[in-house]
Scaffold this active site. Sequence first.
Site, PDB file in Angstrom:
ATOM      1  CB  ILE A  51      -0.989   0.009   1.206  1.00  8.59           C
ATOM      2  CG1 ILE A  51      -1.404  -1.165   1.555  1.00  8.59           C
ATOM      3  CG2 ILE A  51      -1.868   1.025   0.983  1.00  8.59           C
ATOM      4  CD1 ILE A  51      -2.622  -1.683  -0.016  1.00  8.59           C
ATOM      5  CB  SER A  52       2.340   2.687  -2.452  1.00  5.00           C
ATOM      6  OG  SER A  52       3.129   4.293  -2.070  1.00  5.00           O
ATOM      7  CE  LYS A  58       0.110  13.225   2.725  1.00  4.95           C
ATOM      8  NZ  LYS A  58      -1.237  12.513   2.034  1.00  4.95           N
ATOM      9  CE  LYS A  63       2.850   4.155   2.641  1.00  9.12           C
ATOM     10  NZ  LYS A  63       2.799   3.092   2.260  1.00  9.12           N
ATOM     11  CG  ASN A  97      -6.310  11.977   2.399  1.00  6.09           C
ATOM     12  OD1 ASN A  97      -5.477  11.780   3.768  1.00  6.09           O
ATOM     13  ND2 ASN A  97      -5.690  12.565   1.109  1.00  6.09           N
ATOM     14  CB  VAL A  98      -8.793   5.380   3.543  1.00  2.04           C
ATOM     15  CG1 VAL A  98     -10.168   4.553   3.307  1.00  2.04           C
ATOM     16  CG2 VAL A  98      -7.972   4.849   2.401  1.00  2.04           C
ATOM     17  CG  LEU A  99     -13.557   9.677   3.111  1.00  2.23           C
ATOM     18  CD1 LEU A  99     -14.649   9.932   2.272  1.00  2.23           C
ATOM     19  CD2 LEU A  99     -13.150  11.003   3.867  1.00  2.23           C
ATOM     20  CB  VAL A 105      -9.879  15.539   7.838  1.00  2.24           C
ATOM     21  CG1 VAL A 105      -8.210  15.901   6.934  1.00  2.24           C
ATOM     22  CG2 VAL A 105     -10.603  14.989   7.003  1.00  2.24           C
ATOM     23  CB  THR A 110      -2.501  23.100   6.935  1.00  6.10           C
ATOM     24  OG1 THR A 110      -3.573  23.062   5.842  1.00  6.10           O
ATOM     25  CG2 THR A 110      -2.822  22.118   8.161  1.00  6.10           C
TER      26      THR A 110
END
Length: 225
Positions: free
Chosen positions: A13-14, A17, A29, A54-56, A62, A79
Amino acid sequence: MAVKYNAEKFVMISTDKAVNPTNVMGASKRIAEIYIQTKNSLVDTEFITTRFGNVLGSNGSVIPRFKKQIETGGPVTVTHPEITRFFMTIPEACQLVLQAGAIGNGGEIFIFDMGASVKIADLAKKMIKLYGLTLGTDIQISFTGLRPGEKLYEELLNNHENTLPTSHSKIMTAKVRTYLAKAMLPQIEQLLGTKNTGDNFEIVKQMKAIVPEFKSKNSVYEKLD
């Protein structure tokens, strides 16, 4: 361990980023991707890499952080007002990882179609609204500034110039540089040899030698570029 026990396939799993990394996490990575691809040519185990955003709802997402901040009265911290990220759900991510493992023959980097990127500030506003609160009256959004090495926009290399289609409509194969094991493995061994020195600049310098596109951003390591 996969090689030791003759595992048929190994799926790594990469992350998005790893594309043109700006921090150590992304560069590490990318080095792992290179290592996995290089190992694939030397052993029977088929090493496959999957790269997505990203995985919710996962750890570090977040969503749980925003939820906690809203429930405690805020402020909700973002940010930068323009920062965007790619998102997918846990079931989507799991299904595509399994599919990639099924269709992979070893050595590939698979990229998932994650749709359009989402503005994090908009996500925060929607969550505040779902709680029945009014932004600016009941709760505030606080912009805290980009963290060292943080990008405004992540990249997946999912345009037609950089990917090839697969039998699955939501999985593409990245067209990336290949590496010779005799050239790359000694460099990675050299990097591993620096880990006990305590010299972070030497470690990052070696990472940049392996991943030339690793350009530090908003970081003390910019002087190495």
